[in-house]
Design a protein around this motif. Sequence first.
Motif, PDB file in Angstrom:
ATOM      1  N   LYS A   6       0.843  -1.204   0.000  1.00 21.05           N
ATOM      2  CA  LYS A   6       0.000   0.000   0.000  1.00 21.05           C
ATOM      3  C   LYS A   6       0.878   1.254   0.000  1.00 21.05           C
ATOM      4  O   LYS A   6       0.573   2.241  -0.671  1.00 21.05           O
ATOM      5  CB  LYS A   6      -0.914   0.009   1.229  1.00 21.05           C
ATOM      6  CG  LYS A   6      -2.076  -0.967   1.154  1.00 21.05           C
ATOM      7  CD  LYS A   6      -2.887  -0.944   2.449  1.00 21.05           C
ATOM      8  CE  LYS A   6      -4.020  -1.946   2.417  1.00 21.05           C
ATOM      9  NZ  LYS A   6      -4.565  -2.182   3.767  1.00 21.05           N
ATOM     10  N   ARG A  43     -13.282  -4.177   2.135  1.00 21.56           N
ATOM     11  CA  ARG A  43     -12.543  -5.411   2.448  1.00 21.56           C
ATOM     12  C   ARG A  43     -12.815  -5.826   3.912  1.00 21.56           C
ATOM     13  O   ARG A  43     -13.053  -6.983   4.209  1.00 21.56           O
ATOM     14  CB  ARG A  43     -11.054  -5.156   2.196  1.00 21.56           C
ATOM     15  CG  ARG A  43     -10.111  -6.112   2.846  1.00 21.56           C
ATOM     16  CD  ARG A  43      -9.940  -7.411   2.091  1.00 21.56           C
ATOM     17  NE  ARG A  43      -8.965  -8.270   2.756  1.00 21.56           N
ATOM     18  CZ  ARG A  43      -9.032  -9.580   2.764  1.00 21.56           C
ATOM     19  NH1 ARG A  43      -9.998 -10.204   2.119  1.00 21.56           N
ATOM     20  NH2 ARG A  43      -8.111 -10.288   3.390  1.00 21.56           N
ATOM     21  N   GLN A  83      -9.363  -0.251   4.318  1.00 19.60           N
ATOM     22  CA  GLN A  83     -10.160  -0.531   3.122  1.00 19.60           C
ATOM     23  C   GLN A  83     -11.511  -1.018   3.644  1.00 19.60           C
ATOM     24  O   GLN A  83     -11.664  -2.204   3.947  1.00 19.60           O
ATOM     25  CB  GLN A  83      -9.498  -1.644   2.297  1.00 19.60           C
ATOM     26  CG  GLN A  83      -8.032  -1.403   1.985  1.00 19.60           C
ATOM     27  CD  GLN A  83      -7.862  -0.511   0.775  1.00 19.60           C
ATOM     28  OE1 GLN A  83      -8.542  -0.709  -0.231  1.00 19.60           O
ATOM     29  NE2 GLN A  83      -6.980   0.481   0.878  1.00 19.60           N
TER      30      GLN A  83
END
Length: 365
Positions: A308, A320, A317
């Motif tokens: 990242k 996710r 995220q």
Amino acid sequence: MIFSEKDRLTFSPFFPDKGSRAYFMAGPCSAESEEQMLETARHLAQTGIDLFRAGVWKPRTQPNSFEGIGEDALKWLATVKSETGLAVSTEVANASHVELALKYGVDVLWIGARSTVSPFTVQEIADSLAGVDIPVMIKNPINPDVRLWIGAIERIAKANVQKIAAIHRGFSSFGPGHFRNQPRWQIAIELKRLFPDLTLICDSSHISGRRDLLEEVAQKALDLNYDGIMLEVHPNPDQALSDPQQQITPEEFRAIKSRLIFRPADSENPHFKQSLESLRRQMDEIDEEILSLLARRMGLADEIGLCKKENNISILQTRRWSEILERNMEQGLAMGLNPEFITNISKAVHQESINRQHEVMRKPD
Ligand code: PEP
Ligand code: MN
């Protein structure tokens, strides 16, 4: 940790047969009249309890609530003691309460949850106890802070009080919940871990806040190896001037007491010891596997963090994370795990992954 091994407090047993039976403390939330006190106490003496309780000065959340009878009610406590032979206790919140309680022969004092939160108040009570050896019970503070609870216990212990017990009465929270005060059992378990010989009593009444939970909470406490139970008892609970919903009649108290099961913490039975040991060995192996899996997972989190960072992508995220949580929930439920446990464990693992990635991002290249 607050105490190092060398200055760790030790406690003498609060009652002689601690460890082999449960200690019972019962009586009205508040002393309301001599008749109410005597009627309750006579029943309780017949059932058999260790300590009679009644609040004489009541710390109420709102003004204009019934704030207790004060000194006159101490005379009723003295009458209860002489008529029934029961040892008696009341709450003290300042030095003059202590002085009056001692004057009327109160056997045990307790410090309420709203006093335990204030080191000034606890210190004032501790100072007023110098040279007086009366047993003292210390309720947990209303906020979930085990250090504050320990601090209060330490102040009383430093006043040379020999017999000390802790009372777990639960913790305040915002909004209505299942319990009036959240038990947060882990806080009391942590207190037990730090002070294994400290006597621990469960105030099932103030945790539950309602009659139908009292027995379940009390039994759970006994199964967590608490030393005793406190229950509020009133001859006419619905008419009680404080805490009506959680008080029970002396008959209901007798029935609950007769059903509660005290289980000792250990046994010398060799079969029991063997099976326990074998199960524990298997458990330890699983713990080791869990830890090594977690370490591997965190290694992957580091790599993801790096990835990242190189691509200038944020750590969190949200989509996710929702997917992980949903999948864990589905799989965990199918494996018979409790939903709250699945959530807690998923959140803890996710948070640690975030922490690891944060470290990776922070590190200069
Ligand atoms: C009580 O035991 O009556 C009482 C006031 O309890 P707490 O301090 O736990 O609120
Ligand atoms: Mn009460």
